[in-house]
Design a protein around this motif. Structure first.
Motif, short mmCIF file in Angstrom:
data_model
loop_
_atom_site.label_atom_id
_atom_site.label_comp_id
_atom_site.label_asym_id
_atom_site.label_seq_id
_atom_site.Cartn_x
_atom_site.Cartn_y
_atom_site.Cartn_z
N PRO A 1 9.11 13.30 -9.89
CA PRO A 1 10.02 12.25 -10.40
C PRO A 1 10.79 11.55 -9.28
CG PRO A 1 10.14 14.18 -11.79
CD PRO A 1 9.33 14.58 -10.60
N LEU A 2 11.22 12.30 -8.27
CA LEU A 2 11.95 11.69 -7.16
C LEU A 2 11.04 10.76 -6.36
CD1 LEU A 2 14.52 11.43 -5.48
CD2 LEU A 2 13.78 13.45 -4.17
N THR A 3 9.80 11.18 -6.12
CA THR A 3 8.84 10.33 -5.41
C THR A 3 8.60 9.04 -6.20
OG1 THR A 3 7.72 12.25 -4.43
CG2 THR A 3 6.48 10.18 -4.51
N ALA A 4 8.43 9.17 -7.52
CA ALA A 4 8.21 7.99 -8.36
C ALA A 4 9.43 7.08 -8.34
CB ALA A 4 7.89 8.42 -9.79
N PHE A 5 10.62 7.65 -8.35
CA PHE A 5 11.86 6.87 -8.32
C PHE A 5 11.92 6.02 -7.05
CE2 PHE A 5 16.18 6.87 -6.48
CZ PHE A 5 16.81 6.01 -7.37
N CYS A 6 11.65 6.61 -5.90
CA CYS A 6 11.68 5.87 -4.64
C CYS A 6 10.59 4.82 -4.59
CB CYS A 6 11.54 6.84 -3.46
SG CYS A 6 12.94 7.97 -3.27
N ALA A 7 9.40 5.14 -5.13
CA ALA A 7 8.32 4.16 -5.16
C ALA A 7 8.68 2.97 -6.05
CB ALA A 7 7.03 4.83 -5.66
N LEU A 8 9.34 3.22 -7.16
CA LEU A 8 9.77 2.14 -8.05
C LEU A 8 10.78 1.22 -7.38
CD1 LEU A 8 10.03 4.08 -11.43
CD2 LEU A 8 8.55 2.12 -10.99
N ASN A 9 11.71 1.79 -6.64
CA ASN A 9 12.67 0.97 -5.91
C ASN A 9 11.96 0.08 -4.90
OD1 ASN A 9 15.81 1.53 -6.25
ND2 ASN A 9 14.73 3.44 -6.68
N LEU A 10 10.98 0.63 -4.20
CA LEU A 10 10.21 -0.16 -3.23
C LEU A 10 9.45 -1.27 -3.93
CD1 LEU A 10 9.20 -0.68 -0.40
CD2 LEU A 10 7.49 1.13 -0.72
N ALA A 11 8.85 -0.97 -5.08
CA ALA A 11 8.11 -1.99 -5.83
C ALA A 11 9.04 -3.11 -6.29
CB ALA A 11 7.41 -1.34 -7.03
N PHE A 12 10.25 -2.76 -6.71
CA PHE A 12 11.19 -3.79 -7.19
C PHE A 12 11.55 -4.76 -6.07
CE2 PHE A 12 15.49 -5.42 -7.58
CZ PHE A 12 15.43 -6.05 -8.81
N TRP A 13 11.95 -4.25 -4.92
CA TRP A 13 12.41 -5.14 -3.85
C TRP A 13 11.26 -5.93 -3.25
CZ3 TRP A 13 17.03 -6.74 -3.84
CH2 TRP A 13 18.05 -5.92 -4.32
N TYR B 1 0.82 -1.21 0.00
CA TYR B 1 0.00 0.00 0.00
C TYR B 1 0.85 1.26 0.00
CZ TYR B 1 -4.73 -1.89 0.69
OH TYR B 1 -5.95 -2.49 0.52
N LEU B 2 2.09 1.15 0.48
CA LEU B 2 2.93 2.34 0.62
C LEU B 2 3.35 2.91 -0.72
CD1 LEU B 2 5.17 1.23 3.62
CD2 LEU B 2 2.99 2.44 3.65
N PHE B 3 3.40 2.07 -1.77
CA PHE B 3 3.71 2.63 -3.10
C PHE B 3 2.49 2.62 -4.01
CE2 PHE B 3 5.01 -1.89 -3.62
CZ PHE B 3 4.30 -2.24 -4.76
#
Length: 490
Positions: free
Chosen positions: A115-127, A32-34
């Motif tokens: 873009p920075l928020t999306a970048f951090c969300a993408l990293n969370l989604a990957f792991w 839910y966090l991303f």
């Protein structure tokens, strides 16, 4: 000890159920966090509805997990792997990656740089996805039959959804009291704490535990940094392409989405005749990156396209509703605290009841019956939001709509996981399950990116009617899916 042999009434070792419940908690905590919580945070920070819809594309990343799933089957994380084994090494590394990514996402508030928020969300989604890939492959190998899969899937999803819903509820309550940064840092700490019980599990690997942990943490730090660089480069390229095509918040992205969604179906259909002409031994000897996927299309032929269409539709309503459900409820006038309490009390209980019922019936009923009931319940959960929007502001009404949505999602999710687990080839469990479960959400998450623009134009009621109807549309393909039988190697 997690691996104990005490058995419960299901006939599955109680330790195994506890282990997969724990793995579910670890994977469900960040979801839910991303996604839905992030969309509500963006709305509170003044981001437009169409742009919030675009953030649903963060969830597209897990749909491509089949690209790296074979790595989990063949390569371990240095340090961790020697002592804990390949899959557990990725589980441990993923826990560290999840904690770091949640903390980074916390610090992007108040979302001044999207873009920075999306970048951090993408990293969370990957792991988060890496953790799921490792756990899913292990689950299928340990329990290849429906009778054992039902209880284990129920335990895993029970842990997943309880953590997902509890995290969502807790974040909103904490955000209402202490702000969004603290609200995200709390689950970051919890995610890191979940690393401990797995790291302390007794293993029969080589070397000492302490040296394995130190070497694994060092290797994981390098992996997290490398993944961040790759995601940053890919994101920059996509933003450049969007700018080149003049795609912005006011653009009509529907034609693009439909074209992209149809492309994989057309490409796979074109490749099937050549795949089917190959011998079973040739398919079995195909190189690791593509072998598991060639095997799937070789076994099912053109029926594979129907299977993929079915799995794409089956969770469509859930994914679309998840994108905008929280901003919708907030727009009705419900406070963060009210939404959080509904998630923490009603959603958790309803979700767990749905998962338990779905897992139990999947082990006892024919697949067709449970899949049909799951699609029906998921559709009704979407329609409950239409009813809520027409109802006067009322906490009991919020609880009823939330309960209906979460029970349907939990039931449909459990029977869907069991179904996917039974149609994969156990020899390629991790890769094929990753492919099917990822593809199941490709089309829904592509369309979810345009959900905000659709709701802004046609209204929330029309949006939830559409999402519920799409859940029911899977029933049209169910008779064809149930008659599908894989080709046997000769």
């Amino acid at each position: 000890m997690i691996g104990g042999d005490t058995r419960v009434a299901t006939g599955v070792p109680a330790g195994r159920l506890a282990l997969f419940a724990l793995l579910g908690v670890c994977a469900g905590l960040p979801f839910y966090l991303f996604s839905t919580i992030l969309s509500l945070r963006l709305a509170q920070n003044g981001v437009g509805l169409a742009v919030i819809g675009f953030f649903a594309w963060v969830s597209l990343l897990p749909t491509f997990k089949f690209l790296w799933a074979p790595v989990v089957d063949r390569v371990g994380v240095p340090g961790f792997a020697r002592f804990y084994g390949r899959r557990c090494s990725w589980i441990l590394a993923s826990e560290l990656g999840i904690a770091a990514s949640i903390a980074a996402l916390a610090l992007t508030h108040p979302d001044a740089s999207l873009p920075l928020t999306a970048f951090c969300a993408l990293n969370l989604a990957f792991w988060t996805t890496m953790l799921e890939v490792a756990a899913d492959g292990w689950r299928i190998e340990l329990a290849p039959g429906a009778a054992a899969q039902g209880p284990i899937v129920a335990a895993n999803i029970w842990g997943y959804r309880s953590a997902m819903v509890a995290a969502g509820s807790g974040v909103l309550v904490v955000a209402a009291a202490a702000g969004w940064v603290v609200a995200y840092l709390v689950p970051a700490a919890i995610a890191l704490a979940a690393f401990v019980p797995i790291a302390l599990t007794r293993r029969e690997g080589e070397g000492s535990r302490s040296s394995a942990l130190i070497a694994g943490i060092v290797a994981t730090t390098a992996l997290v940094a490398g993944v961040a660089v790759l995601i940053g480069a890919a994101g920059a390229a996509l933003l450049a392409i969007a700018d080149l095509l003049d795609i912005g918040a006011g653009s009509n992205v529907t034609p693009w989405l439909l074209g992209i969604a149809l492309a994989p179906f057309l490409a796979m259909a074109a490749a099937i005749p050549a795949i089917r002409r190959r011998s079973g031994s040739a398919i079995a000897s195909s190189p690791a990156p593509v072998g598991p996927y060639l095997d799937f299309f070789w076994r099912y032929g053109f029926v594979a396209i129907l299977l993929l269409a079915f799995v794409s539709l089956y969770r469509m309503g859930d994914v679309l509703a998840l994108t905008l459900s929280k901003p919708f409820v907030a727009s009705l006038g419900y406070s963060l605290r009210a939404i959080g309490l509904a998630d923490g009390i009603v959603a958790l209980a309803s979700s767990m009841a749905g998962v338990a019922t779905g897992g139990l019936l999947a082990a006892r009923w024919p697949a067709g019956r449970t899949l049909a009931l799951g699609a029906l319940l998921a559709g009704l959960g979407n329609f409950a939001f239409v009813w809520l929007g027409a109802h006067a502001l009322s906490v009991p009404a919020l609880w009823l709509a939330t309960g209906a949505d979460q029970f349907g999602n939990g039931f449909a999710g459990a029977v869907f996981v069991v179904y996917l687990s039974l149609i994969v080839n156990p020899a390629h469990a991790s890769a094929q399950y990753a492919f099917l479960s990822g593809f199941a959400f490709l089309l829904p998450r592509l369309l979810a990116g345009g959900a905000g623009a659709f709701a802004a134009t046609h209204g929330y009621a029309a949006f939830f009617v559409m999402s519920g109807a799409l859940s029911l549309a899977a029933l049209l393909l169910l008779p064809f899916v149930l008659s599908a039988h894989p080709r046997e190697a000769r």
